[in-house]
Design a protein around this motif. Structure first.
Motif, short mmCIF file in Angstrom:
data_model
loop_
_atom_site.label_atom_id
_atom_site.label_comp_id
_atom_site.label_asym_id
_atom_site.label_seq_id
_atom_site.Cartn_x
_atom_site.Cartn_y
_atom_site.Cartn_z
N TYR A 125 0.84 -1.19 0.00
CA TYR A 125 0.00 0.00 0.00
C TYR A 125 0.88 1.24 0.00
N LYS A 126 0.37 2.32 -0.55
CA LYS A 126 1.07 3.60 -0.46
C LYS A 126 1.08 4.04 0.99
N GLU A 127 2.10 4.75 1.38
CA GLU A 127 2.27 5.17 2.77
C GLU A 127 1.00 5.83 3.33
N ALA A 128 0.38 6.70 2.56
CA ALA A 128 -0.81 7.42 3.04
C ALA A 128 -2.01 6.49 3.27
N HIS A 129 -2.03 5.33 2.62
CA HIS A 129 -3.18 4.43 2.72
C HIS A 129 -2.95 3.25 3.66
N ARG A 130 -1.76 3.12 4.21
CA ARG A 130 -1.46 1.94 5.03
C ARG A 130 -2.32 1.83 6.27
N ARG A 131 -2.67 2.94 6.88
CA ARG A 131 -3.47 2.83 8.11
C ARG A 131 -4.86 2.30 7.84
#
Length: 99
Positions: free
Chosen positions: A15-21
């Protein structure tokens, strides 16, 4: 599947860093008697018994372990955990043939 690919899936590195959470935070990793990872199933919540059975049904004869993103720092740590659990195959009773 290589150990690095499995590690990437477990730690949500796909996942892209911004979407990992928002990515799935729980998983089941299945491996065979050779220590080869044959599947990684990911879930938003802790997998219930039915989901665990479905994952095992997809890969019969495998062992599965629970995973979460920060449980393994490196792919080598994941490989060590798999190697540690391989002794289970040596202690499993063979399936009886159905007649």
């Amino acid at each position: 599947m290589t150990i690095n690919q499995a590690f990437e899936l477990i730690t949500n590195l796909d996942y892209k860093e911004a979407h990992r959470r928002f990515a799935p935070q729980h998983g089941l990793l299945q491996f065979n008697s050779d220590g080869e990872v044959v599947g990684v199933s990911r879930y938003k919540t802790v997998p219930n018994e039915t989901e665990q059975k479905e994952a095992l049904f997809k890969h019969p004869g495998c062992i599965q372990i629970f995973t979460m993103p920060k449980w393994f720092v490196t792919a080598d740590e994941l490989q060590e955990r798999i190697n540690k659990d391989l002794w289970i195959f040596a202690h499993m009773k063979p399936r009886k043939e159905e007649k």
